[in-house]
Design an enzyme around this catalytic site. Structure first.
Site, short mmCIF file in Angstrom:
data_model
loop_
_atom_site.label_atom_id
_atom_site.label_comp_id
_atom_site.label_asym_id
_atom_site.label_seq_id
_atom_site.Cartn_x
_atom_site.Cartn_y
_atom_site.Cartn_z
N GLU A 1 -19.10 30.14 -34.46
CA GLU A 1 -18.54 29.03 -33.68
C GLU A 1 -19.59 28.72 -32.62
OE1 GLU A 1 -16.77 27.10 -30.41
OE2 GLU A 1 -16.63 29.28 -30.26
N ASP B 1 -16.78 34.12 -32.14
CA ASP B 1 -16.44 33.18 -31.09
C ASP B 1 -17.60 32.98 -30.11
OD1 ASP B 1 -14.39 31.63 -29.61
OD2 ASP B 1 -14.66 33.19 -28.10
#
Length: 635
Positions: free
Chosen positions: A365, A312
């Site tokens: 990401e 993330d």
């Protein structure tokens, strides 16, 4: 301290932990059921270098730790204690006395299980006794490289896919019984789970974590999650877990000021604070923090058989200035804004993961333009093997939200991505982030009437599925969830009682299976030779056409993004012969029975679009068509 205070720990383990090179530190840190001199009990180990005293407290001592003081191993900052006769299920915490004499009660950073919120105690847990039944999956995984294989990911939030009532969640076992066959039956190759690490606030969706080694108790016990992963593997599904190394939440029982000093977050508040999220960034200049986080990544793969991690907020980790006001800007030792410690951490993370798991998926990401994210570290890259293509996603969602009459003026939004499509190994994400916070659902982003919304979403899915890059779709998108995602409620499953939504589900299932059956759509995803424009310039009619090529096969794609009907539309094709219609987006939903389209087209010896052959088709409004050469009487 005397050597006896090792309490069964290896001096080498502790040394490597302090050096940032203990990649399996969970094996000795935390609470472990063990024996000492023939007596069973639990050995505790915690890192708290600036505490004046560390104690173990729990239900077994009335939460008063004066009789269970831990001993420090030399000057390593690692404290340990063996407590005899403790068993699995015991609740505990560490009581850390600061240099100022203030006692702090903290959960174990390495806890393998945590109380269900709002409880915050750690729980002694055995993770070794689960009997796995996925050996066939693990062996098969080693035989294939992910780059030239289909990768079709269903992103799910375990707390809202289905629920039994407010905060009455499905268990891991119940999700295994329902979610797994559902996703497998739709043709997906992987399930990606939003973070399952323990977190105090449901509304954070798991992205603000207190327990980086604890599978959240919201859905049951650790072995329940193991059974879920096991079921996925037996159904031919890989499991990707959202992994959050960039930050942690500030709750008092967590990592913040763990021993009374900024330990995991570092001393510079301007660098540690992440004001947009109200969290703290990890300080990767500290070797023990590197050991902690890399071990966490391997822990999920070692003990839970997770197949990959979606890492993330990579852009936020790499940029010291991102989402911070100017007065909080800090600079690296070279005077730049790059977080060099986080950069080194990410490279080492990928190197270590691929050392132990060469077949793992490591997905970044990353919304930045950082170069070579999916290149090996020895070539100067970050070392991931896939990156989310946020540029494609933003351009396409902007384009699809335009009124069809405006689209000819923004034709570049559907073509520009091919200028960089092969610079990285991409995943094309249609994730949860695009259907929350007032952004509307994918279906409701589409302009026009109710019927036109469905037609355009089918068109968009077809283009997405045939564009170079692997695929990810958030739950509910497969049948056209009309409202945006509501994390406190389950998906609107009752919509499947309506033909428009059930037909969308049929379409997505058919599209998924066609994608998996045609190597031309995934075999050369990261190679320029895998894509060829037929017609890229037809902005006036808002029509594009292109060829996808595999090693020994190809397919032809035609997409009409306009609201106009083209009754005799000619498309160049690369070879003579018959072309079978594999998917027609108008064949699912309104007017499907009257579609009247042939299922086979014969190439004519008429040059068109720079091709020697061509076919003539009827191209209704908002239509996607996928064709492939026929082989004999079949296609």
């Amino acid at each position: 301290m005397a050597e006896a205070t090792l309490a069964g720990l290896s001096e080498q383990d502790v040394y490597l932990f302090n050096q940032g090179s203990s990649y399996h530190s969970y094996r000795f840190m935390g609470a472990h059921l063990t024996e000492r001199e023939g007596v069973s009990g639990v050995r505790f180990a915690v890192w708290a270098p600036n505490a004046s005293e560390v104690r173990v407290i729990g239900g077994f001592n009335g939460w008063e730790g004066s009789g269970h003081c831990m001993g420090q191993i030399g000057t390593t900052g690692v404290y340990t204690l063996f407590i005899p006769h403790l068993k699995e299920g015991e609740l505990y915490k560490y009581e850390l006395v600061t240099q100022e004499g203030v006692p702090l009660r903290k959960a174990d950073p390495y806890a393998f299980l945590t109380e269900l919120r709002p409880g915050t105690a750690s729980i002694v847990t055995d993770l070794q006794s689960y009997r796995w039944n996925d050996s066939a999956w693990l062996q098969d995984k080693k035989r294939h490289t992910p780059y030239s294989r289909p990768l079709l990911i269903y992103e799910a939030h375990a707390g809202s896919w289905k629920i039994k009532g407010k905060e009455h969640f499905y268990t891991y076992e119940e999700l295994a019984a329902e979610l797994v066959p559902y996703v497998s039956g739709l043709g997906y190759t992987h399930i990606e789970l939003m973070p399952l690490s323990e977190h105090p606030l449901d509304q954070s969706w798991g992205y603000q974590i207190t327990g980086f080694y604890s599978a959240t108790s919201r859905y049951g016990k650790p072995k329940g999650l193991m059974s879920f992963v096991d079921a996925c593997h037996r159904h031919g599904l890989g499991v990707i877990l959202d992994f959050v190394p960039g930050h942690f939440c500030k709750d008092d029982h967590g990592l913040r000021l763990f021993d009374g000093t900024p330990l995991y977050e570092g001393y510079d508040a301007n660098r540690a604070e992440l004001p947009l999220w109200g969290t703290l960034a990890f300080d990767f200049s500290r070797c023990e923090v590197v050991s902690f986080m890399i071990s966490s990544a391997l822990y999920w793969m070692d003990l839970y058989h997770i197949d990959g991690l979606r890492v993330d907020a990579v852009a936020n980790m790499l940029n010291l200035h991102m989402d911070k006001p100017p007065h909080m800007h800090t600079y690296n030792e070279l005077g730049g804004r790059d977080n060099l410690d986080a950069l080194r951490f990410l490279k080492r993370l990928n190197e270590v993961v691929f050392h132990y798991y060469p077949d793992a998926l490591m997905l970044a990401e990353d919304s930045s333009a950082w170069p070579a994210v999916t290149s090996p570290t020895y070539k100067g890259g970050l070392g991931f093997n896939f990156k989310w293509n946020m540029g494609w996603m933003n351009d396409m969602l902007r384009y699809m939200s335009l009124h069809p009459d405006e689209r000819p003026h923004h034709h570049h939004l559907i073509t520009f991505s091919l200028c960089y499509a092969f610079s990285e190994n991409y995943v094309l994400p249609l994730s949860h982030d695009e259907v929350v916070h007032g952004k509307r659902s994918l279906l409701n982003k589409m302009p026009g009437s109710y019927e036109e919304k469905f037609a355009q979403l089918r068109l968009f899915y077809g283009y997405w599925m045939t564009h170079p890059g692997k695929k990810l779709l958030f739950m509910g998108g497969e049948w056209g969830q009309f409202d945006e995602w509501k994390d406190g409620d389950m998906l609107d499953w009752m919509l499947l009682g309506y033909e428009s939504h059930s037909s969308m589900l049929d379409y997505v299932r058919a599209l998924n299976h066609e994608y998996r059956s045609l190597p031309s759509l995934w075999e050369r995803d990261a190679e320029p030779e895998g894509f060829q424009w037929i017609d890229v310039h037809n902005a006036q009619q808002s029509v594009i056409s292109f060829i996808r090529r595999g090693r020994s096969s190809f397919s032809v794609v035609i997409a009409n993004f306009s609201g106009r009907d083209y009754g005799d539309y000619r498309v160049g094709v690369p070879e003579p012969g018959d072309y079978g219609l594999r998917i027609h987006s108008g064949g699912f939903g309104f007017g499907a029975a009257a579609l009247g389209q042939p299922d086979r087209y014969v190439a004519e010896n008429t040059s068109w679009h720079g091709q020697d052959q061509s076919i003539s088709i009827h191209l209704p409004p908002f239509t996607f068509m996928l064709l492939a050469p026929c082989k004999g009487d079949t296609f």
